[in-house]
Structures are given as C-alpha cells and as structure tokens.
Design an enzyme around this catalytic site. Structure first.
Site, mmCIF file in Angstrom:
data_model
loop_
_atom_site.group_PDB
_atom_site.id
_atom_site.type_symbol
_atom_site.label_atom_id
_atom_site.label_comp_id
_atom_site.label_asym_id
_atom_site.label_seq_id
_atom_site.Cartn_x
_atom_site.Cartn_y
_atom_site.Cartn_z
ATOM 1 N N ASP A 176 0.860 -1.183 0.000
ATOM 2 C CA ASP A 176 0.000 0.000 0.000
ATOM 3 C C ASP A 176 0.891 1.226 0.000
ATOM 4 O O ASP A 176 1.446 1.623 1.029
ATOM 5 C CB ASP A 176 -0.899 -0.035 1.241
ATOM 6 C CG ASP A 176 -1.957 1.058 1.227
ATOM 7 O OD1 ASP A 176 -1.628 2.202 0.880
ATOM 8 O OD2 ASP A 176 -3.107 0.760 1.578
ATOM 9 N N ILE A 177 1.052 1.830 -1.172
ATOM 10 C CA ILE A 177 2.023 2.914 -1.353
ATOM 11 C C ILE A 177 1.299 4.255 -1.392
ATOM 12 O O ILE A 177 0.599 4.577 -2.361
ATOM 13 C CB ILE A 177 2.843 2.716 -2.646
ATOM 14 C CG1 ILE A 177 3.399 1.293 -2.713
ATOM 15 C CG2 ILE A 177 3.949 3.752 -2.728
ATOM 16 C CD1 ILE A 177 4.239 0.892 -1.532
ATOM 17 N N GLU A 178 1.468 5.026 -0.336
ATOM 18 C CA GLU A 178 0.812 6.328 -0.238
ATOM 19 C C GLU A 178 1.817 7.373 0.222
ATOM 20 O O GLU A 178 2.682 7.098 1.048
ATOM 21 C CB GLU A 178 -0.355 6.267 0.744
ATOM 22 C CG GLU A 178 -1.407 5.220 0.409
ATOM 23 C CD GLU A 178 -2.561 5.230 1.390
ATOM 24 O OE1 GLU A 178 -3.111 6.308 1.648
ATOM 25 O OE2 GLU A 178 -2.907 4.139 1.913
ATOM 26 N N GLY A 179 1.701 8.581 -0.298
ATOM 27 C CA GLY A 179 2.561 9.678 0.129
ATOM 28 C C GLY A 179 3.765 9.874 -0.759
ATOM 29 O O GLY A 179 4.214 8.968 -1.463
#
Length: 527
Positions: A176-179
């Site tokens: 989960d790749i966020e930011g």
C-alpha cells in the site's frame, strides 16, 4: 489453493499472452522462440514472462478480501466466524519500527513478537485458517513509514519483507504505497528490487509470492507517482498479481462526478494504464487480461474528504461493475468500520476507525461484497461410512493436552476463572468472557452468548508454558500475615509480586478462591 494463489498461477500461465488467432498466424515465431529457449537454457524459466508464451486465457478468478485494521482499538476479532463474515482478509499495516527502519512492526506499535504476545496475532491467524480462511499481509498505508522509505539497504529490506512472509506463512502480499516519500524514485526502485529478490528466493524454494500494488487514483486513473511506482516494479521484473485502486478520497478531482461514476472512470483508466505499462515492459496484455489485474478498494461510509460518503448503493454499483468487467480483487477499508457509529458518536463527519459514519446494519457492506468471490472449489463432503456402508463408526481419538507444550494452564472443571483468563483445552486456547467455573470450553452451543468462553485459536508448534514472572528478593517487601495493606501496596510472596486491590490483612496472595473477583491480590505482570 487460495483465490490469490490461483489468480497468481493463472497470471503466470497467461504471461501477457497474445490472442489465439494471432499466435496461429505467427506459429513460426513459436518455433523460433523454442530454439532460443534451447540455447538460453533454464535461465529463461525464471525470466520475465512475455507475449510470446501460451495463448490460452484462463477463466476469470475473483476474490473479496477486505482489510482489517489490526492495531485499532478495540481489537477486531477477525478470527471469530460470528463477527467476521469474510474468511479471506488483508491485515494491515506492517511498517518500520520506530527504533529500526529495517525492523518490521505492526503500526509502529508492536514488533512481530509483541504482536504475538500482546494481540495473540499468530494464534488468531491460525484460527482463521482453521475455519478455512486465508490472509494477505499489507505493507505501508497512509500512516507511519513503509519499510522501503527508511531501510536503505536492499538486502536488509528484502530480509524485512521475508521475515513477515515467513512468520505468517503467507503466499500473497499487498504493498500500500501512499505519500510522496513512499513513491519517490529511489524508494520505488529499492522496494521493487527487494520484492523481486524475495520472489526469486521463494521460487527457488518451491513457493510463490503474489504481489499486489495498492495505489491512489483519481477518476483519470493512477496518478503520475502511482504510474512511476508501477513502472519501477515492471522494470525490476516483479511478477505482479495486479494493481488495487484506492477508489476513495478523490477530493477536487471528483469535479462534480458521483462516487459511483468516479469509480467506474478510475478503474477503466487503470485497466488501460496497465496495458500501456506492460507494453513498455515488453509484454502484451489483452483487455481481458488487464481487467484480471485490477482490484478496487473503497473506503466505506464517511471518507477522509468530508464531502465524500460511500453508501450502500455505491457498494452495489461497484459490485455490479466489478462482476461485469471481471476484476480480480475487491476489498474495502475496513471491516472494523462496517457498522453504524451509534448515538454516542458525536460527529459522524469525522472519520472513525471503528464505524462507517452512515446509517447501516452491522456488516452490511461485507454482505454486499461477499458474492464477488468466484472461481473457488467447494470441497465435497464425504458420506458417513456408518450410514452408507454399514461399517462401525470410527472411535473418537482422545485429545490429551500436555502441560509442557501448552502456553496456558489446562482447563480444570473444579477451578474458577476470572474474565479475561486464558486456558488450554484440547489443543486450543480459550479466553473467559466472564467469571466461570465448570463450563467446558468446547461444549456445543447454538449461540456465542451461551458459552463463557471465546475460542482464540490453536496451540502453536513450539509453544511452552509462559513462565510466572519471578522477582528478586527485596524488589518489594515480603508479605506478612500481620501487616495491614492498603490498595496499591506491593508485596513479594514466594518470589512473585502482587498488588493489593483494597484494604487487606492476613489473606495470602495467590490463594485460589471460589470467586477470583473476591481476592484482594492481583499478580504484577511486570515490575
């Protein structure tokens, strides 16, 4: 084999395959490819699958795997069939620990060992599998630091990912790749190389690892940073199970669209972006193959963006779209939130980790999405030999618990147990929901309310009794039958520390009584 394993195997067989008629027309290429394979040897077996391979398209496989916020309080009993309708779950989130960027932790709050002892996580996962469920572990998320951000050495990063995969024996992971930090170029490259290294190591040991990328979207599809993360994975030759679109928190990009319309636009765009990304990587995907690499995860109820609320009708619309286009995966954030907030929650526009913020019945979203799972084989039930063949019924094997391999005391019908007490019975761990004595933990009941025991999960291989915390002489004053003790006073008795719950004199610490709530002493679990 789980839905994710079957889906992963199907993706490998497809390998971005060409269409049947195209392959028939270009059969000479297949012959040339065969010659190349003879020259290249076994190295090609583990290479990146290309369009020149099998033309057969596997039947669509789909699975509903909602997320569980593992570290949210109160703890969500995902292992309990009476509470968790879906048996296949994504557990989030594993991130860097606060002390060591290369050490995996749950939510930066629990090491893997602490999660086992404090949350009984390993046992609860084992219980979920006991009842036929499977888990996928998710790395990253919106909060804390995804492992690849701070763990700068690719080898150490791969080891961190592998520690989690091995610990929980999972065959599928979710990234989960966020930011901005998590999607930067160097971090994306390092993550991709570490994941590919782990995949290859798993293949050498005869195992597979399905990898999902979970990325933010707008109605136009993946953002530029999301596309870059995907490209980095493909350059590293990571074999992706698919891209899971976070169909939530659109903000200004929604631009007047309904959530249902935005979801359709976003997912359609993602399918097209997958075709383009794989083409750049030298792999041809048909439209059908691209859709089988797409997942969708809405945030049920109130979203982080105040104006966005994903309702039950939105869920029904997404389900129809997912079924029509044969998406491979459908998730939601999260099962913890799949209930109404209740009258004591002051402002439902403020997102809660434990409720949706809309008027709904408990597990309403889960019940809508559960029918999405397809392509699974239901095991046949063997007929009873006693009824069908006249053979005598098999003699039940007596299950005997061994104190030497039991993490807690074995249940005794003559002893009272206070609320929260854990015991072992027939190789399983149970926890008392209230004070009880003489109630056998595995007595059949029609409702969970009829038993004072909650089944936590099986006794795990290698477990042993938890030692009683003994303390050094002088840590606390030795207990004296003639001393008067007030609430909070601490004493040492037979090397064990106790704390007074109320005024007491002459009552021996640790003495078994008919009602544990009546003893004035409680065990000090740590000094």
């Amino acid at each position: 084999m789980t839905p994710e394993e079957r889906a992963y195997a199907a993706a490998r067989r497809e390998g971005g395959s060409a269409q049947p008629d195209a392959v028939r027309r270009l059969s000479w290429l297949r012959i040339a490819g065969f010659i190349v394979l003879l020259v290249a040897g076994s190295a090609a077996v583990v290479g990146f699958r290309t369009a020149s391979h099998s033309a057969r398209v596997a039947a669509p496989v789909s699975s509903f795997m909602p997320y569980v916020d593992v570290t949210a309080t109160p703890q969500y009993a995902f292992e309990d069939a009476s509470k968790a309708i879906s048996a296949n779950l994504v557990l989030g989130f594993v991130v860097s620990s606060k002390a060591n960027a290369c050490e995996p932790s749950w939510g930066a709050s629990y090491s893997l060992d602490q999660a086992a002892s404090t949350m009984d996580l390993d046992r609860r996962i084992a219980r979920l599998r006991q009842r036929g469920g499977q888990v996928m572990v998710s790395f990253g998320g919106a909060a804390n630091s995804e492992l690849a951000i701070g763990c700068a050495d690719t080898g150490n990063l791969a080891a961190a990912y592998r520690a989690v995969v091995d610990r929980y024996s999972v065959n599928a992971v979710d990234l989960d790749i966020e930011g901005t930090d998590a999607s930067s170029s160097d971090v994306s490259t390092r993550r991709a190389e570490a994941i590919r290294s782990l995949q290859l190591a798993r293949e050498r040991s005869g195992h597979r690892l399905a990898v999902w990328l979970t990325l933010p979207v707008t109605p136009s599809g993946l953002t530029a940073s999301g596309q870059a993360v995907l490209a980095a994975m493909l350059r590293a030759k990571v074999e992706l199970a698919g891209v899971n679109a976070m169909t939530m928190d659109y903000g200004n990009s929604l631009d007047g669209q309904s959530l249902a319309g935005a979801n359709r636009s976003a997912l359609t765009a993602v399918a097209g972006q997958l075709v383009d990304a794989y083409r750049v990587a030298g792999v041809h995907l048909s439209s059908a193959q691209a859709w089988q690499r797409v997942g969708a995860t809405p945030m049920i109820g109130q979203n982080d963006v105040a104006a966005e609320r994903f309702g039950l009708e939105d869920a029904k619309s997404l389900l129809v779209f997912a079924q029509t286009h044969h998406l491979r995966r459908l998730s939601m954030w999260s099962v913890n939130r799949d209930q109404a907030c209740g009258p004591n929650y002051a402002n439902v526009s403020i997102v809660s980790v434990n409720c949706s913020g809309i008027d709904q019945k408990t597990a309403a979203f889960t019940r809508i999405f559960v029918p999405f799972t397809a392509g699974q084989v239901t095991p046949a039930i063997a007929p009873s030999t006693a009824v069908d063949s006249g053979a005598p019924a098999p003699v039940a094997t007596q299950i005997v618990d061994d104190p030497a391999t039991s993490p807690y005391a074995i249940w005794n019908p003559t002893l009272p147990y206070a609320q929260g007490t854990k015991i072992v019975w027939r190789h399983n761990v149970y926890q008392a929901k209230w004070w009880t004595q003489g109630d056998q933990p595995d007595t059949p009941v029609t409702s969970a309310f009829e038993t004072p025991w909650t089944l936590i999960g099986p006794v795990l291989p290698g477990e042993h009794p938890q030692p009683t915390p003994t303390l050094s002489a002088g840590t606390y004053p030795a207990w004296s039958a003639t001393t008067t003790y007030r609430a909070g006073a601490r004493v040492l008795y037979d090397g064990i520390g106790y704390q007074a719950k109320w005024f007491t004199q002459g009552e021996v610490p640790g003495l078994v009584v008919s009602d544990p709530g009546q003893t004035p002493w409680q065990l000090i679990k740590h000094s």
